[in-house]
Design a protein around this motif. Structure first.
Motif, PDB file in Angstrom:
ATOM      1  N   UNK A 110      -8.637  -4.996 -12.772  1.00  0.00           N
ATOM      2  CA  UNK A 110      -8.339  -4.620 -11.385  1.00  0.00           C
ATOM      3  C   UNK A 110      -7.491  -3.361 -11.228  1.00  0.00           C
ATOM      4  N   UNK A 111      -7.206  -2.627 -12.307  1.00  0.00           N
ATOM      5  CA  UNK A 111      -6.409  -1.405 -12.191  1.00  0.00           C
ATOM      6  C   UNK A 111      -7.151  -0.383 -11.335  1.00  0.00           C
ATOM      7  N   UNK A 112      -6.418   0.158 -10.374  1.00  0.00           N
ATOM      8  CA  UNK A 112      -6.949   1.245  -9.543  1.00  0.00           C
ATOM      9  C   UNK A 112      -6.022   2.440  -9.724  1.00  0.00           C
ATOM     10  N   UNK A 113      -6.618   3.621  -9.806  1.00  0.00           N
ATOM     11  CA  UNK A 113      -5.831   4.834 -10.011  1.00  0.00           C
ATOM     12  C   UNK A 113      -6.602   6.036  -9.519  1.00  0.00           C
ATOM     13  N   UNK A 114      -5.869   7.134  -9.362  1.00  0.00           N
ATOM     14  CA  UNK A 114      -6.490   8.420  -9.035  1.00  0.00           C
ATOM     15  C   UNK A 114      -5.971   9.428 -10.050  1.00  0.00           C
ATOM     16  N   UNK A 115      -6.720  10.512 -10.212  1.00  0.00           N
ATOM     17  CA  UNK A 115      -6.312  11.552 -11.153  1.00  0.00           C
ATOM     18  C   UNK A 115      -5.723  12.733 -10.402  1.00  0.00           C
ATOM     19  N   UNK A 116      -4.604  13.231 -10.873  1.00  0.00           N
ATOM     20  CA  UNK A 116      -4.029  14.467 -10.356  1.00  0.00           C
ATOM     21  C   UNK A 116      -4.860  15.634 -10.877  1.00  0.00           C
ATOM     22  N   UNK A 117      -4.677  16.830 -10.343  1.00  0.00           N
ATOM     23  CA  UNK A 117      -5.477  17.985 -10.794  1.00  0.00           C
ATOM     24  C   UNK A 117      -5.442  18.221 -12.304  1.00  0.00           C
ATOM     25  N   UNK A 118      -4.368  17.865 -12.981  1.00  0.00           N
ATOM     26  CA  UNK A 118      -4.273  18.043 -14.428  1.00  0.00           C
ATOM     27  C   UNK A 118      -4.849  16.878 -15.217  1.00  0.00           C
ATOM     28  N   UNK A 119      -5.433  15.887 -14.522  1.00  0.00           N
ATOM     29  CA  UNK A 119      -6.027  14.731 -15.188  1.00  0.00           C
ATOM     30  C   UNK A 119      -5.082  13.555 -15.381  1.00  0.00           C
ATOM     31  N   UNK A 120      -3.847  13.666 -14.901  1.00  0.00           N
ATOM     32  CA  UNK A 120      -2.875  12.592 -15.058  1.00  0.00           C
ATOM     33  C   UNK A 120      -3.198  11.440 -14.103  1.00  0.00           C
ATOM     34  N   UNK A 121      -3.250  10.211 -14.618  1.00  0.00           N
ATOM     35  CA  UNK A 121      -3.544   9.057 -13.767  1.00  0.00           C
ATOM     36  C   UNK A 121      -2.308   8.558 -13.012  1.00  0.00           C
ATOM     37  N   UNK A 122      -2.476   8.374 -11.697  1.00  0.00           N
ATOM     38  CA  UNK A 122      -1.433   7.798 -10.845  1.00  0.00           C
ATOM     39  C   UNK A 122      -1.942   6.440 -10.383  1.00  0.00           C
ATOM     40  N   UNK A 123      -1.194   5.403 -10.667  1.00  0.00           N
ATOM     41  CA  UNK A 123      -1.610   4.043 -10.346  1.00  0.00           C
ATOM     42  C   UNK A 123      -1.511   3.774  -8.851  1.00  0.00           C
ATOM     43  N   UNK A 124      -2.571   3.201  -8.282  1.00  0.00           N
ATOM     44  CA  UNK A 124      -2.580   2.826  -6.872  1.00  0.00           C
ATOM     45  C   UNK A 124      -1.544   1.737  -6.639  1.00  0.00           C
ATOM     46  N   UNK A 125      -0.842   1.835  -5.536  1.00  0.00           N
ATOM     47  CA  UNK A 125       0.134   0.820  -5.178  1.00  0.00           C
ATOM     48  C   UNK A 125       1.512   1.022  -5.772  1.00  0.00           C
TER      49      UNK A 125
END
Length: 174
Positions: A110-125
């Motif tokens: 269930x992990x949700x995340x988005x990538x910053x422009x440099x490819x770094x994952x930021x976890x949703x929530x």
């Protein structure tokens, strides 16, 4: 002058190392904030739970965290240049447990995340996080100490930290 000599009271040989179980027992009584460190990677990002994230310097803004040299995420830290430190809050124990579990895809549902422009994952929530540039890696026993410069700070509204104390996740009272 070495630190050992600077603080030595006499020339007696050093005592034997503290046993690992005793060392752990001492720190079971010392609460620590819980963070998840995520790193860019292919085909998937990497990440791990850390209770060692600390502020190190205000100017420049630096933090440090430790990672075991045998950890599956260590090569991503060793070979990477950026990371995101997520400061977990009350109700995010599931995230801490997922990122401390070995042998699973920590970024699968269930992990949700988005990538910053440099490819770094930021976890949703997770609303409080730091974008880091990795600057130094220092051998420290069976771990490595990473020193990182804070490039961006996002601050959420929930200031009830998730803590790790006596082998259990806890939160502070209201």
């Amino acid at each position: 002058m070495s630190l050992t000599r600077m603080f030595a009271v006499d020339s007696a040989p050093p005592e034997p190392a503290v046993a690992p179980e005793r060392f752990k027992a001492v720190f079971r009584g010392h609460p620590a904030g819980v963070a998840v460190i995520t790193l860019p990677g292919r085909p998937r990002p990497a990440g791990f739970t850390a209770t060692s994230l600390v502020s190190l310097s205000l100017s420049p803004p630096l933090v440090s965290f430790a990672i075991a040299a045998a950890a599956s995420s260590w090569p991503f830290v060793r070979d990477g240049s950026t990371a995101v430190a997520h400061l977990l809050t009350a109700g995010q124990e599931d995230v801490a447990r997922r990122f401390v579990t070995s042998g699973i895809d920590r970024f699968a549902a269930p992990t949700r995340y988005r990538l910053l422009p440099g490819g770094e994952p930021v976890l949703a929530g997770v609303d409080t996080w730091l974008l880091l540039s990795l600057e130094s890696l220092i051998p420290a026993g069976d771990h490595r100490l990473a020193i990182a410069r804070v490039r961006h700070a996002a601050i959420g509204d929930d200031h009830r930290p998730l803590l790790y104390h006596d082998g259990t996740y806890r939160t502070l009272g209201a």
